[in-house]
Design a protein around this motif. Structure first.
Motif, PDB file in Angstrom:
ATOM      1  N   ALA A   1      -5.660  -2.027   6.083  1.00 58.65           N
ATOM      2  CA  ALA A   1      -5.989  -1.735   4.759  1.00 58.65           C
ATOM      3  C   ALA A   1      -6.796  -3.018   4.012  1.00 58.65           C
ATOM      4  O   ALA A   1      -6.587  -4.050   4.385  1.00 58.65           O
TER       5      ALA A   1
ATOM      6  N   ALA B   1      -3.134   2.009  -3.686  1.00 54.75           N
ATOM      7  CA  ALA B   1      -3.070   3.450  -3.454  1.00 54.75           C
ATOM      8  C   ALA B   1      -4.340   3.817  -2.345  1.00 54.75           C
ATOM      9  O   ALA B   1      -4.454   4.804  -2.068  1.00 54.75           O
ATOM     10  N   ALA B   2      -4.953   2.823  -1.802  1.00 49.41           N
ATOM     11  CA  ALA B   2      -6.009   3.078  -1.079  1.00 49.41           C
ATOM     12  C   ALA B   2      -5.642   3.551   0.385  1.00 49.41           C
ATOM     13  O   ALA B   2      -4.495   3.308   0.874  1.00 49.41           O
ATOM     14  N   ALA B   3      -6.548   4.096   0.956  1.00 52.85           N
ATOM     15  CA  ALA B   3      -6.415   4.950   2.193  1.00 52.85           C
ATOM     16  C   ALA B   3      -6.269   3.700   3.251  1.00 52.85           C
ATOM     17  O   ALA B   3      -6.818   2.622   3.135  1.00 52.85           O
ATOM     18  N   VAL B   4      -5.462   3.997   4.367  1.00 50.67           N
ATOM     19  CA  VAL B   4      -5.482   2.989   5.378  1.00 50.67           C
ATOM     20  C   VAL B   4      -5.974   3.638   6.668  1.00 50.67           C
ATOM     21  O   VAL B   4      -5.940   4.594   6.806  1.00 50.67           O
TER      22      VAL B   4
ATOM     23  N   ASN C   1       1.087  -1.097  -0.075  1.00 45.03           N
ATOM     24  CA  ASN C   1       0.145   0.238   0.016  1.00 45.03           C
ATOM     25  C   ASN C   1       0.992   1.232  -0.215  1.00 45.03           C
ATOM     26  O   ASN C   1       1.646   1.278   0.715  1.00 45.03           O
ATOM     27  N   THR C   2       0.464   2.180  -0.763  1.00 47.16           N
ATOM     28  CA  THR C   2       1.432   3.298  -1.115  1.00 47.16           C
ATOM     29  C   THR C   2       0.972   4.634  -0.481  1.00 47.16           C
ATOM     30  O   THR C   2       1.716   5.528  -0.595  1.00 47.16           O
ATOM     31  N   SER C   3      -0.191   4.451   0.287  1.00 48.55           N
ATOM     32  CA  SER C   3      -0.783   5.617   0.775  1.00 48.55           C
ATOM     33  C   SER C   3       0.003   6.197   2.069  1.00 48.55           C
ATOM     34  O   SER C   3      -0.181   7.495   2.473  1.00 48.55           O
ATOM     35  N   ASP C   4       0.653   5.361   2.808  1.00 45.79           N
ATOM     36  CA  ASP C   4       1.446   5.786   3.968  1.00 45.79           C
ATOM     37  C   ASP C   4       2.875   5.064   3.938  1.00 45.79           C
ATOM     38  O   ASP C   4       2.766   3.787   4.322  1.00 45.79           O
TER      39      ASP C   4
END
Length: 76
Positions: free
Chosen positions: A43, A50-53, A6-9
């Motif tokens: 997640a 790219a989803a929010a966590v 996951n790339t959001s954080d």
């Protein structure tokens, strides 16, 4: 470990899923922050990399786990 990312954080890089999820692609994954904060993230793999966590601090996570282990959410 898992193949999920996951790339959001960027603090969360090592995602794991429960062994009872089996080979399903629609799983919830959990990761601990690698910055020493003690934060834990959840997640949904269906939402993509790219989803929010959802992030919880150490105390919130401990309270949730204690409730789950005590059966507080079994009715859901």
């Amino acid at each position: 470990m898992s193949k999920f990312s996951n790339t959001s954080d960027p603090r969360f890089r090592r995602w794991v899923k429960g062994s009872t999820s089996g080979g399903s692609d629609g799983c919830l994954f959990v990761a601990s922050a690698e910055d020493g904060s003690g934060d834990v993230a959840i997640a949904d793999s269906k939402a993509g990399p790219a989803a929010a966590v959802q992030v919880f601090n150490r105390r919130e996570w401990a309270v949730f786990l204690a409730g789950a282990k005590a059966g507080e959410f079994d009715h859901i």
